[in-house]
Enzyme design. Structure first.
Site, PDB file in Angstrom:
ATOM      1  CD  GLU B 130       5.916 -23.210  29.044  1.00 45.62           C
ATOM      2  OE1 GLU B 130       6.690 -22.279  28.715  1.00 45.62           O
ATOM      3  OE2 GLU B 130       4.871 -23.486  28.439  1.00 45.62           O
ATOM      4  N   GLY B 132      11.118 -21.842  31.883  1.00 38.56           N
ATOM      5  CA  GLY B 132      11.206 -20.418  32.185  1.00 38.56           C
ATOM      6  C   GLY B 132       9.995 -19.836  32.878  1.00 38.56           C
ATOM      7  CB  ILE B 160       5.221 -32.801  34.199  1.00 42.57           C
ATOM      8  CG1 ILE B 160       5.449 -31.546  33.342  1.00 42.57           C
ATOM      9  CG2 ILE B 160       3.796 -33.323  34.081  1.00 42.57           C
ATOM     10  CD1 ILE B 160       4.703 -30.307  33.825  1.00 42.57           C
ATOM     11  N   GLY B 241      -5.973 -28.269  43.079  1.00 44.90           N
ATOM     12  CA  GLY B 241      -4.637 -28.788  43.374  1.00 44.90           C
ATOM     13  C   GLY B 241      -4.078 -28.214  44.660  1.00 44.90           C
ATOM     14  CD  GLU B 363      -0.312 -27.698  42.347  1.00 46.84           C
ATOM     15  OE1 GLU B 363      -0.399 -26.834  41.458  1.00 46.84           O
ATOM     16  OE2 GLU B 363      -0.190 -28.896  42.083  1.00 46.84           O
ATOM     17  CD  GLU B 367       8.294 -16.981  48.614  1.00 45.94           C
ATOM     18  OE1 GLU B 367       7.888 -17.887  47.857  1.00 45.94           O
ATOM     19  OE2 GLU B 367       8.972 -17.210  49.635  1.00 45.94           O
TER      20      GLU B 367
END
Lengths: 82, 382
Positions: B130, B132, B160, B241, B363, B367
């Site tokens: 999203e 955020g 997306i 994924g 995905e 980090e």
């Protein structure tokens, strides 16, 4: 209930968290060990080890709280033994 | 509508690495830079992929799938990634959703969606990120509320992959008690798709922002369990994924190696071919070594998946981390080897360089992966 299943499940959980002291009745959620990654590992371990498929309606928190409750789940899902 | 599979039945079927390589060399490699510049993959290639059985060949045979094992699927995705990361990205998200419906769907959901996903009649996209919230899935704000026996979805999803083209969205949203996964057809009233153009990399993967405004869904829209185990739908789907991205990263390293080997065998400097210069040889040998090492890590993760071993999840984290960092490092070196030629459109390495950076982010950022890998090491070793 299969004591062997309970021991195998307990071994799996202890191997993931060797620093913790866990017995067969302890609530592993209450101990703060379970996140979605470990939950997925638990499901995969149970399905692989005991050759069962856990249906969606059995994926409830109470079925995974302890080694005992998971062994009971395995018993319910395993074909009846003669 | 007549499909390519009907009009051209001799189109190559992809069943393994060899046939995937042939398909990619014929239908993708010659055009990948054009896809990148135009910012989209043409319908003609999507149709060819359908005819080749590329979309979800791992689905069980009794659902119309090919029953392909995941080691082989990884090899196929590596080959596609070697040709074009944007195309591989389309496969990745389609694979994730197809697997999730097959694994977690009710009998009715599987019957409705799996055969169509397997054939590629319905293309799917995975909607988690999203504006955020990216790698931190707990930060998502999209929500559903139960209403009239069904659900009402509100929220915005961003970045997306294949959002511009997909027919079916798997949307993660907050429920009253947890995060749930919901199947949302694109043509549902209240769904609005806004293309995102000019991305740094994977520019042809048809990325979009998708808004859901009071989207009414039936009770059968919820995929998988609710409550605490709902997180497993997300974990399991992201794992697959991540596996596909790892394979695609190996493909980038291989593509960089092949481009550099070809260039270094022709280009001269100071009367010597580049390939004979020790510093260039060092770069090429590192590419060869890392390609092989990453491929082995990916194959091990795939083998564990096929065996149903829980350890595949961490093996996949390790494979994706290693392969994506290797891809970024070697794509950069590939540009370096090509010099100014590597900065233009005449060679593929600039595209590889931009695409490779994306692999370190999607995905699960690297980090996050390092934190997770360290946590696992602490549990197992320390």
């Amino acid at each position: 209930m299969s004591g062997n299943a309970k021991d195998q499940i307990l071994d799996f959980v202890r191997a993931r968290y060797p620093q913790a002291e866990i017995d067969e009745t302890q609530d592993i959620f209450a101990l703060g060990f379970v996140n979605s990654l470990f939950a997925m590992e638990l499901v995969m371990f149970i399905e692989k080890t005991f050759e069962v498929t856990i249906p969606n309606d059995e994926l409830k928190i109470d079925n995974f709280r302890s080694a005992t409750s998971m062994a009971e789940l395995v018993d319910r899902l395993s074909p009846a033994r003669v | 509508m007549t499909t390519l599979a009907e009009t051209a039945p001799d189109v190559l079927r992809v069943t393994d690495r060899k046939s995937a390589r042939a398909f990619v060399d014929t239908h993708i490699v010659p055009y990948a830079d054009a896809y990148d510049r135009r910012g989209r993959v043409p319908e003609e290639l999507l149709e060819r992929m359908t005819a080749a059985g590329l979309w979800a060949p791992f689905l069980p045979r009794d659902t119309g799938g090919g029953g392909m094992d995941l080691v082989t699927l990884g090899e196929v995705h590596e080959e596609v990634g070697r040709g074009c990361s944007s195309v591989r990205s389309l496969l990745t998200v389609h694979t994730m959703v197809s697997w999730a419906v097959q694994r977690w769907g009710s009998p009715a959901q599987r019957e409705q969606w799996v055969p169509a996903l397997g054939r590629g009649d319905v293309l799917a996209a995975f909607c988690l990120s999203e504006p955020g919230a990216g790698s931190d899935a707990s930060g998502i704000a999209s929500n559903v509320v139960e209403k009239n026996g069904g659900w009402v979805l509100n929220g915005v999803k961003k970045w997306i992959t294949n959002g511009q083209r997909a027919d079916l969205f798997l949307v993660f949203a907050r429920t009253a008690t947890s995060i749930g996964a919901f199947l949302v057809p694109r043509d549902s009233p209240g769904v609005e798709v806004t293309p995102i153009e000019d991305m740094l990399g994977t520019r042809a993967s048809m990325i979009a922002e998708i808004s859901f405004r009071d989207v009414a869904l039936g009770p059968d829209a919820l995929l998988g369990p609710s409550g605490f185990t709902a997180g497993m739908v997300l974990t399991g789907t992201l794992d697959l994924g991540r596996y596909s991205v790892a394979t695609g990263s190996v493909g980038i390293v291989q593509a960089a190696l092949e481009a550099c080997a070809a260039y270094a065998s022709r280009r001269t400097v100071g009367g010597s071919l580049l390939k004979d210069l020790p510093l260039i040889q060092a770069k090429l040998s590192d590419m060869v070594t890392d390609a092989r090492a990453a491929r082995l890590l990916v194959a091990e993760a795939g083998r564990l998946k096929d065996a149903g071993e829980a350890s595949t999840i961490m093996a996949t984290w390790v494979a994706k981390y290693f392969a994506s960092t290797a891809a970024a490092r070697h794509a950069s070196e590939a540009v370096q080897i090509h010099g100014a030629n590597g900065c233009g459109h005449d060679y593929p390495v600039a595209r590889l360089y931009r695409d490779a950076k994306v692999m370190e982010i999607i995905e699960g950022s690297n980090e996050i992966q390092r934190i997770t890998i360290a946590s696992q090491a602490e549990r197992e070793i320390i």
